[in-house]
Motif scaffolding. Structure first.
Motif, short mmCIF file in Angstrom:
data_model
loop_
_atom_site.label_atom_id
_atom_site.label_comp_id
_atom_site.label_asym_id
_atom_site.label_seq_id
_atom_site.Cartn_x
_atom_site.Cartn_y
_atom_site.Cartn_z
N VAL A 251 0.83 -1.21 0.00
CA VAL A 251 0.00 0.00 0.00
C VAL A 251 0.86 1.26 0.00
N LYS B 118 -4.12 4.85 3.17
CA LYS B 118 -3.75 3.56 3.79
C LYS B 118 -2.71 3.73 4.90
N GLN C 37 -0.88 4.18 8.29
CA GLN C 37 -1.27 3.76 9.64
C GLN C 37 -0.56 4.64 10.67
N GLY D 40 2.47 0.68 4.82
CA GLY D 40 1.75 1.88 5.23
C GLY D 40 2.20 2.48 6.56
N PHE E 121 0.88 -6.24 9.06
CA PHE E 121 -0.02 -5.98 7.94
C PHE E 121 -1.14 -7.01 7.91
N GLN F 249 -4.88 -5.93 8.47
CA GLN F 249 -5.81 -6.08 7.35
C GLN F 249 -7.04 -6.88 7.80
N TYR G 20 -7.11 -1.18 7.08
CA TYR G 20 -6.83 -0.52 5.80
C TYR G 20 -8.11 -0.13 5.06
#
Lengths: 199, 199
Positions: free
Chosen positions: A144, B15, B17, B44, B164, B168, B173
């Motif tokens: 991403v 996206k 974080q 991200g 991730f 996810q 995201y």
């Protein structure tokens, strides 16, 4: 061999997995290859296929270095893709390539507890059309960020550790997976490596 | 800026974080730092802490290169561990170090959907005692191989991709996580980078 060393080799052998492998197609940088081998060793992948159809055979894997994983792995070298995949098909049920395309699924949807081979391609060109045609499908590592590519050694480690996570959950490291024949063959090779290392 | 480029920057921003970061303590090799940054960008993670108490401040991150992730990240540099961790504590609830010891838990037992900072140490010495004392705990990346260490850039990528995967699954995201203030600040910086890159 000291009792401690023997114990260590046996412990590592007991975790080796005979249902997961990595295929490196025309990966040019020896650092990427040795890094991939180190990740294979770390998660218990014993064998790796090195397929060089477009680049010369690699001269060395850094096998002389004590920190090299190459001497603890079974390395199959091929210069012909069809022969390589014929050999892989004998042992593995599914072959997936890492190739960016729209019909690719993500790594996290793959079942990595089946007998599976993961193919990584050349640093610039990726996996070839020839090899993609020989495989069962493509997958991507989701990203991403602004930079849209991962280094081969990083990509390989991320995939192998996702396999490790799935396989650990499935109990694949709880009992020895190698057959006695596979185990004994490796034991002989490793004992030899061990002797050479300590000389 | 072209509409396509604007769309791309906005997609990446959406996206990003704000609840996961990486701390690199005395990581000496610039390649390891730039690889860690590339992995941060890929999943991200927007900000990274570079703490150099024992080695000189790094001169560059390869920021001139178009493939460098550094220009898309917020990099905090510290030379004092206490000050660094005070800054981290303001934003993150848990700080975990990668340090091999018997009371360490494995990566896969960590909840990486909380506000968390992951600390990686020097290539040879690992995370220092000083920094371990400032953290909430240690974790290890499990290994079952003969070679008992992973390269920093590989270790960092494996951890970030496990984060991730968890994030996810948790829907992290799916909606923008940055506040409008954080987003607008980054947008200004990125638009500037974009202008400089295209000149």
């Amino acid at each position: 061999m000291t009792p401690e060393r023997r114990q260590r080799l046996e412990a590592v052998l007991s975790k080796r997995q005979n249902d997961l492998t990595v295929v490196l197609e025309n990966v040019a940088d020896p650092h990427n290859i040795s890094a991939a081998m180190r990740s294979c060793d770390a998660v218990g992948v014993q064998e790796i296929y090195v397929l060089n159809t477009k680049i010369p055979r690699h001269k060395k894997w850094g096998a002389k270095s004590s920190s090299s994983a190459a001497k603890w792995l079974t390395i199959h070298q091929f210069t012909d893709a069809a022969a390589c995949f014929e050999a892989i098909r004998k042992k593995y049920d599914r072959i997936f390539t890492t190739h960016l395309e729209s019909n690719a699924v993500t790594l996290y949807t793959l079942n990595l507890t089946q007998k599976v081979a993961l193919v990584f391609g050349n640093e610039h060109a990726g996996v070839s059309d020839e090899v993609r045609a020989l495989a069962d499908g493509n997958f991507i590592i989701p990203q991403v960020g602004m930079i849209r590519s991962l280094n081969i050694s990083v990509a390989c480690a991320v995939c192998l550790y996702e396999a490790f996570r799935q396989k650990q959950q499935a109990g694949n490291y709880d009992t020895q997976k190698l057959s006695m024949q596979e185990r004994n063959l490796l034991w002989e090779q490793w004992a030899q490596e061990n002797t050479e290392s300590s000389q």
